[in-house]
Every structure is written in C-alpha cells, then in structure tokens.
Design a protein around this motif. Sequence first.
Motif: not given
Ligand code: MN
Length: 362
Positions: A105, A249, A253, A280
Amino acid sequence: MQYTIAVVHGDGIGPEVCSATVAVLRAVPGLASKLDFREYPAGADHYRRTGDAFPDATFEACKAAHAILHGAAGLPGVTYPDGTETGIDFGLQLRFRLDLYANLRPIKLYPGIVSPLRHFSPGQIDYVILRENTEGLYAARDGGTVLRGEVASDTMLITRKGVERITRAAFELARRRNGALRDGKRRVTLCDKANVLRSYAFFRKVFNEVAASYPDIETDYAYVDAMTVHLVERPDFYDVIVTENMFGDIISDLAAATVGGMGMSPSGETGDHHGFFQASHGSAPTIAGKNVANPHGTILSAALMLRWLGERHADRPLTEAADIVERAVAQVLASGAGLTRDLGGSASTSDVARLVSHQVQA
Ligand code: MN
Ligand code: IPM
C-alpha cells in the motif's frame, strides 16, 4: 505476450472506478492489444441475487488469469446469519486461496493534493506499508466461535513461514527504493505490539532473524498505537513499514487520510503466483451510481498491476506503461482538472477517466 486480466467490478462505486480504470489502460499506446479483459461477477449484490458472493467459476477464472483487477465489493446489511459481510468474501477468499501474502500500500502525496498535515507538501510523504495479508487476526475469518451467546473469540495466527516471507519482501522492497525522504536512509519499520502479546513478540523475533541478512538496511520498530501518532507527525521518516494483517488494515486507512483520503489509496496484493489489484477503499454505496467517485486509487492500483506483470514476465513495455499511467495521474491531479469532489475539486469519475486517458497518449 498477451495477458488475461480478470475484471471483477463488485458493488457500490466498484463498477464506476473499475470501468474508468479499464478505459485508461485501453488508452495507453500499445497496451490495448496486450491486455485481454474478461469480466466476472462477485460481491454482495451477486450474493443477494444468487446466494453466492464468490462463484466457483469466478474463482477459477481469477486463478487462471495473469492478474485480477477489482473495483470494490461489499454492501452493509448484506450479511451472513453470523452478522459478517458477504461481499467482502471475494477479496478475503482470494487472499487465502491464492496465497496473496504481500499487500503493498503505497502512501504518496501527489502534487495538487492538500494534505491535512499542514507541515507536509507534495514530495514530502512517500512511503509504503507492506501488510501481511494471509494470517494474523484475519486468519480467523469463518473460524471464530460464539459460545452460548456469552463468549466470542477469534484467534490470531502468526507462523514462522508467514513472517519470514513478508519480512524478506519488505527488505527486498527497501533495497529497490531510495530510502526515507527525511534522511535518505533505507529503513524497514516493524509495526507491532510486541510489548503485550506473544504472537507479536514472536513476529519480532523472526523479523530480526531475517533482518540480519540485510545489514545495508536500517531496522526500526514502532508499537501500533505510537505508529498512529508517528504517521501524523513525521511521515517523512518512513520508507517501508511491515506489519500484521489487521494492523496493516488500520494504519493504511490512517495513512491514506494524510495523502488525500481513501480515494488515493492504491493497493496490490501478490503472492508467488498471483496478483490482485484494487484500491483499499470500500464500495461507498452512498455515493454509488452518481459518477462522483474518485477512481485515482483504482487507476494507481492498475499501475501497480502493470509494474508487477512487467517485472514478473520481464516485459519492459509493461513496466513503462506503469510509469506512464502513474505520471498521467500525477499530471491531471497537479493541473487541478483531475480533482474529484473528495479532493476539493469538481471532476466526475468519467472526467478523470477521460483526462487520464488523454494524458497517457500525450
Ligand atoms: Mn481496509
Ligand atoms: C481492505 C478492506 C478489506 C479488509 C475489507 C473489504 C475486507 O478494508 O482491503 O483494507 O479489511 O482487508
């Protein structure tokens, strides 16, 4: 060589951002004939209609394809009897069944985008989060228990093999990058909670064993709670951050919010044999069907797909196409014309598709 790309649009804004991305890829000179896009159904809406969120035929097609491109899936309220969501089974099952252990990411502040971090301008935030994608707390998906309506548990799973391969991937990635923006140092930061749980302490031990083979790269550690502060206060210190599935996760964000929000959150999920590319963000059903969703995250995910395919198949034109797409996105953002509503502009999803498609041909 021609590549088969399994395209799964999904739910909510999924079809809009995915179509915009396919349009951009088709516009890159020389690329249209190299990519064979094939669409397959999956997601919450498919579950609602058929009782199956991820048909076997879609799985087989994804497995057979050279890469998988996805919009977003899942709808609140379209749940299994246990209360968990149905549509997200597409992405979650793919991760487990195709062993997509490395979730990359990139967190990059593009020119034209104003970060909520007032001390940081474009060119001052550029690091990557490498999220372990097949174990950790998410490994308990479908395996948790609820006893007598009184006690619930989901077990976090960390294996030596899992830590070794994600840690190696992090250090190899750091070798290919140019170091942290703040001091130019190549650095891999492990984000964990090794002070509290044995599973994270074990993760750190195995991480250190692997790190010993990379003396050219600095190792660094941050507990996840402190990490949320660091990512706000000194994002330029980071180069490669590696972390357990659930933590990845969450911090990805937060990190996305510092570079324009979830619309600017590309992601590439790869294993040794398969690659799956989607932003994402979620399916954002409240803005679906209005042509206002930000497709940049999905377009940038497709650039990650091109780079992954290009490197894997030693196909230079594909690697170059990845650069072309990334540069085109950067240019339409910098010009202001490609700023969607979430970025403070007024471009529609199809405006962005048209602008980036035009720019890749420039
Ligand atoms: Mn997520
Ligand atoms: C992500 C998403 C998924 C996750 C959901 C849709 C299952 O939030 O890719 O970050 O939790 O991993």
